[in-house]
Design an enzyme around this catalytic site. Structure first.
Site, mmCIF file in Angstrom:
data_model
loop_
_atom_site.group_PDB
_atom_site.id
_atom_site.type_symbol
_atom_site.label_atom_id
_atom_site.label_comp_id
_atom_site.label_asym_id
_atom_site.label_seq_id
_atom_site.Cartn_x
_atom_site.Cartn_y
_atom_site.Cartn_z
ATOM 1 N N LEU A 141 8.958 0.430 10.013
ATOM 2 C CA LEU A 141 7.739 0.629 10.780
ATOM 3 C C LEU A 141 6.716 -0.471 10.536
ATOM 4 O O LEU A 141 6.084 -0.951 11.462
ATOM 5 C CB LEU A 141 7.111 1.990 10.434
ATOM 6 C CG LEU A 141 7.841 3.221 10.963
ATOM 7 C CD1 LEU A 141 7.146 4.486 10.481
ATOM 8 C CD2 LEU A 141 7.916 3.201 12.474
ATOM 9 N N GLY A 142 6.543 -0.866 9.292
ATOM 10 C CA GLY A 142 5.544 -1.884 9.021
ATOM 11 C C GLY A 142 5.471 -2.231 7.553
ATOM 12 O O GLY A 142 6.258 -1.757 6.741
ATOM 13 N N TRP A 143 4.526 -3.069 7.225
ATOM 14 C CA TRP A 143 4.377 -3.515 5.840
ATOM 15 C C TRP A 143 2.955 -3.983 5.612
ATOM 16 O O TRP A 143 2.206 -4.269 6.545
ATOM 17 C CB TRP A 143 5.339 -4.666 5.532
ATOM 18 C CG TRP A 143 5.083 -5.890 6.367
ATOM 19 C CD1 TRP A 143 4.255 -6.943 6.099
ATOM 20 C CD2 TRP A 143 5.641 -6.165 7.644
ATOM 21 N NE1 TRP A 143 4.268 -7.852 7.114
ATOM 22 C CE2 TRP A 143 5.120 -7.406 8.081
ATOM 23 C CE3 TRP A 143 6.545 -5.494 8.472
ATOM 24 C CZ2 TRP A 143 5.458 -7.976 9.314
ATOM 25 C CZ3 TRP A 143 6.884 -6.065 9.685
ATOM 26 C CH2 TRP A 143 6.347 -7.292 10.089
ATOM 27 N N HIS A 145 0.245 -5.398 1.979
ATOM 28 C CA HIS A 145 0.234 -6.031 0.667
ATOM 29 C C HIS A 145 0.786 -5.113 -0.411
ATOM 30 O O HIS A 145 1.396 -5.571 -1.373
ATOM 31 C CB HIS A 145 -1.192 -6.450 0.313
ATOM 32 C CG HIS A 145 -1.318 -7.094 -1.036
ATOM 33 N ND1 HIS A 145 -0.654 -8.252 -1.369
ATOM 34 C CD2 HIS A 145 -2.019 -6.729 -2.139
ATOM 35 C CE1 HIS A 145 -0.940 -8.578 -2.620
ATOM 36 N NE2 HIS A 145 -1.769 -7.672 -3.105
ATOM 37 N N PHE A 146 0.586 -3.808 -0.271
ATOM 38 C CA PHE A 146 0.951 -2.872 -1.324
ATOM 39 C C PHE A 146 2.285 -2.175 -1.109
ATOM 40 O O PHE A 146 2.856 -1.652 -2.057
ATOM 41 C CB PHE A 146 -0.127 -1.792 -1.472
ATOM 42 C CG PHE A 146 -1.467 -2.331 -1.837
ATOM 43 C CD1 PHE A 146 -1.729 -2.780 -3.116
ATOM 44 C CD2 PHE A 146 -2.478 -2.407 -0.894
ATOM 45 C CE1 PHE A 146 -2.971 -3.280 -3.457
ATOM 46 C CE2 PHE A 146 -3.719 -2.910 -1.224
ATOM 47 C CZ PHE A 146 -3.966 -3.348 -2.506
ATOM 48 N N SER A 147 2.771 -2.122 0.111
ATOM 49 C CA SER A 147 3.938 -1.288 0.372
ATOM 50 C C SER A 147 4.609 -1.664 1.677
ATOM 51 O O SER A 147 4.077 -2.439 2.468
ATOM 52 C CB SER A 147 3.517 0.189 0.429
ATOM 53 O OG SER A 147 2.653 0.405 1.531
ATOM 54 N N THR A 148 5.791 -1.088 1.873
ATOM 55 C CA THR A 148 6.462 -1.127 3.169
ATOM 56 C C THR A 148 6.601 0.310 3.650
ATOM 57 O O THR A 148 6.620 1.248 2.852
ATOM 58 C CB THR A 148 7.848 -1.783 3.071
ATOM 59 O OG1 THR A 148 8.606 -1.138 2.034
ATOM 60 C CG2 THR A 148 7.726 -3.267 2.762
ATOM 61 N N VAL A 149 6.709 0.495 4.969
ATOM 62 C CA VAL A 149 6.760 1.835 5.548
ATOM 63 C C VAL A 149 7.958 1.934 6.475
ATOM 64 O O VAL A 149 8.220 1.030 7.271
ATOM 65 C CB VAL A 149 5.464 2.168 6.313
ATOM 66 C CG1 VAL A 149 5.517 3.590 6.855
ATOM 67 C CG2 VAL A 149 4.252 2.000 5.413
ATOM 68 N N ASP A 298 -13.864 5.666 4.295
ATOM 69 C CA ASP A 298 -13.463 4.704 5.327
ATOM 70 C C ASP A 298 -13.241 5.389 6.675
ATOM 71 O O ASP A 298 -12.238 5.154 7.348
ATOM 72 C CB ASP A 298 -12.205 3.952 4.904
ATOM 73 C CG ASP A 298 -11.939 2.744 5.809
ATOM 74 O OD1 ASP A 298 -12.923 2.164 6.329
ATOM 75 O OD2 ASP A 298 -10.768 2.390 6.010
#
Length: 656
Positions: A141-143, A145-149, A298
């Site tokens: 799905l995406g990525w 700086h901290f993780s990939t999804v 946020d």
């Protein structure tokens, strides 16, 4: 908590969301895909606030092409077997025709690159890998700086047809311990899909993930199902070649409210729709503030998601009706092809929250002037510049026809600063959205650059895989039984406790409260300030505060100037009570760098003069917003105060 901020997944591309981030019509951080709701049920026996478990599945070598056929037969006999060896390659289900394609990225701007696939970095993932003994990888799905999804099938939650009926109606059931996971004896036709976030394994990222999980578990603990807040479904750790990674599983939702703003071409939504969405947002804020003792920090349109997927990229195909919600506008079908050609294929933008750099702390829903224009601006009040330009916008406000309103008389200054990347849009579309467009400056980072340059006070930008959106079902309706869309608050990655703050660098620029700018004492009222800014944006299509830097002043100076022009001179708490108050104010409470603030433009005048609200509409909306915009946090309206306001009295009671 570590200085590193947790994943902020608020970048929009196409409409699917990852904890507040949109892509192709499906979303992470909420509840539904194709209308199937996970509700508040514990899945596969996993408690929403349950203990952390460890999976030790080791990813396969990339040279495993010839093993696929051999594995298919073996894996079909071992689906969800409790005795699986977690270190065995067979701990995954390979459907006929599936591929074990590696998702390892290339070193280019289209993905996260390979340099951080190392000890302490990302975990290498392959299609059909199984994590936590139940989540089988379908696609990326995406990525950030901290993780990939990753999009995953939940093998413990099959979708089955009834064995006693020929009906095509499907039911979602939690699996029993049998190998096929079809506890009701029906035929498995698919699996519930979820989004799996795999965090980098370095200690700093792990500590941040632990904090986020604690907050998400607190939200789930108090039965958040009807509180308009997205919930964490599951979490566990996984040990791979690069270390131990925290994994979080989220529900799938639809588009975020920024997509809805774009759908209305930045001209504002019908006020009844604004009220509906704001009531749900305030229900969520009241819940996390009073029950969970959590501050979101946020809140913005990107972090409120609709529960249903919706294709907003053919804007004129769907129109709003108070009676029917959103429905297909059949008269526009003949223009569909031309409209699609006029729309950009991907409206990719960047998210930079909590970054106090003037070049990168904007919401990605914001589009400011070009760099050349900024260089030519003098040391004068930008709010007057905005007023001069925006008065020519002359937006006609109509409750039932705002999606087809026309914008007239765009000033020459605006048309001279068109986005260089807008060649796919026609001239009218450029003019309509000119105040929303921004040509990225040379210092603005892409997601790839962020992965290598973001410091410990930065947050995550997500980029998404091209071509994912076609996989997700597009619903032709965006309403529930009462004809109003349902929404959920998402992305608690930057949240904190009311009695424990992790950082003072909070909120996206346009939604930032004054106490956060001057570094004064802050708490839950910062979310209420953001909610007021969001309500204004939903109703008008514009930011309430859109600060810009110029010669001799920074964005924060201009931000405070815009507040003063709208709300009057701030109290001593703001101009003298913050750690950085003296940076912006003199001892008399005047701005140091923008001293000429003789003109005022109060909210009522803004609504009537610029956005053409009726007198009564403007009075009512102003009465709702001003208590949320009180300079003094202790006197600012609470979420419950807002929910009890007369402006929301006509919102359907089912939302309670």
């Amino acid at each position: 908590m570590s200085d590193i901020q947790q994943d902020s997944t608020s970048t929009t591309l196409g409409g699917t969301s990852l904890g507040g981030t949109s892509l192709g019509g499906t979303s992470l951080g909420g509840t539904s895909l194709g209308g199937t709701s996970l509700g508040g049920t514990s899945l596969g026996g996993t408690s929403l606030g349950g203990s952390t478990t460890t999976s030790t599945t080791t990813p396969k070598s990339t040279n495993s092409k010839n093993k696929k056929k051999k594995q298919t037969s073996s894996n079909n006999n071992n689906n969800n077997n409790n005795n699986n060896n977690n270190n065995n390659e067979n701990n995954r289900d390979n459907d006929a025709g599936s591929s074990n394609k590696s998702f390892m990225p290339l070193n280019n701007n289209e993905d996260e690159g390979t340099k951080d696939y190392k000890q302490g970095g990302y975990h290498p993932v392959r299609r059909n890998d199984v994590y936590g003994n139940r989540y089988q990888v379908v696609d990326k799905l995406g990525w950030g700086h901290f993780s990939t999804v990753w999009l995953c099938n939940d093998k413990d939650t099959p979708i089955t047809t009834s064995s006693s009926s020929s009906s095509t109606t499907t039911t979602t059931t939690s699996s029993s311990s049998n190998g096929n996971g079809n506890g009701n004896g029906g035929n498995v036709i698919g699996y519930k899909q979820v989004a799996l976030k795999i965090v980098r394994s370095a200690r700093t990222y792990s500590e941040t993930a632990e904090d986020e999980i604690k907050i998400l578990n607190a939200i789930s603990k108090y039965n958040a199902q009807d509180k308009c807040v997205a919930r964490l479904l599951d979490h566990f750790t996984h040990r791979g070649p690069n270390g131990r990674h925290y994994c979080m599983v989220f529900e799938l939702l639809g588009n975020n409210l920024l997509d809805l703003i774009k759908h209305h071409r930045y001209r504002g939504m019908p006020i009844t729709l604004v009220k509906t969405l704001m009531k749900q947002t305030l229900i969520a804020l009241d819940y996390i503030h009073t029950k969970c003792k959590i501050i979101h920090t946020d809140l913005k349109p990107e972090n409120v998601l609709l529960e249903k997927s919706f294709d907003f990229f053919t804007s004129n195909d769907y129109i709003w009706s108070e009676k029917y919600g959103y429905f297909k506008n059949r008269t526009s079908s003949s223009n569909k092809q031309s409209q699609q050609q006029q729309q950009p294929q991907q409206q990719q933008s960047q998210q930079n929250i909590n970054d106090y750099s003037d070049d990168s702390d904007d919401s990605h829903s914001d589009y400011s002037d070009s760099e050349d224009e900024l260089k030519n601006k003098g040391n004068k009040k930008s709010s007057n510049r905005d007023r001069d330009n925006n008065k020519n916008k002359n937006i006609k406000k109509d409750d039932n026809k705002s999606s087809v309103n026309e914008i007239n008389n765009i000033s020459k200054e605006n048309t001279d600063n068109k986005d260089l990347n807008s060649s796919e849009e026609n001239k009218k579309e450029e003019e309509q959205q000119q105040n929303k467009k921004e040509e990225p400056t040379t210092t603005t980072t892409t997601a790839t650059a962020t992965a290598t340059t973001t410091t410990t006070t930065g947050t995550e930008e997500f980029k998404f895989v091209n071509g994912i959106s076609y996989k997700f079902k597009k619903n032709n309706e965006l309403f529930n039984e009462n004809h109003y869309p349902r929404a959920q608050l998402v992305d608690l990655g930057n949240a904190c406790w009311t009695d424990k703050h992790f950082t003072d660098d909070i909120q996206t620029r346009q939604y930032r409260a004054p106490e956060a700018i001057v570094k004064a004492k802050w708490g839950t009222p910062v979310d209420i300030w953001s909610a007021a800014c969001m309500a204004f944006e939903l109703a008008t299509g514009d930011h309430l505060f859109k600060p810009k830097s110029g010669k001799g002043f920074e964005k924060s100076d201009d931000h405070l100037a815009l507040m003063i022009e709208l709300l009057g001179k701030p109290p001593r708490f703001i101009f003298a009570g913050g750690d950085e108050s003296r940076v912006y104010f003199t001892h008399k409470g005047d701005l140091r760098k923008i001293p000429d603030l003789s003109d005022q433009w109060p909210l009522f005048s803004v609504l009537t003069e610029k956005y053409k609200f009726s007198i009564q509409e403007a009075k009512d909306f102003e009465a709702f917003l001003l208590p949320m915009l009180n300079y003094l946090p202790e006197k600012r309206a609470t979420a419950k105060d807002c929910l009890n306001h007369t402006w929301l009295k006509d919102v359907p009671p089912f939302l309670n």
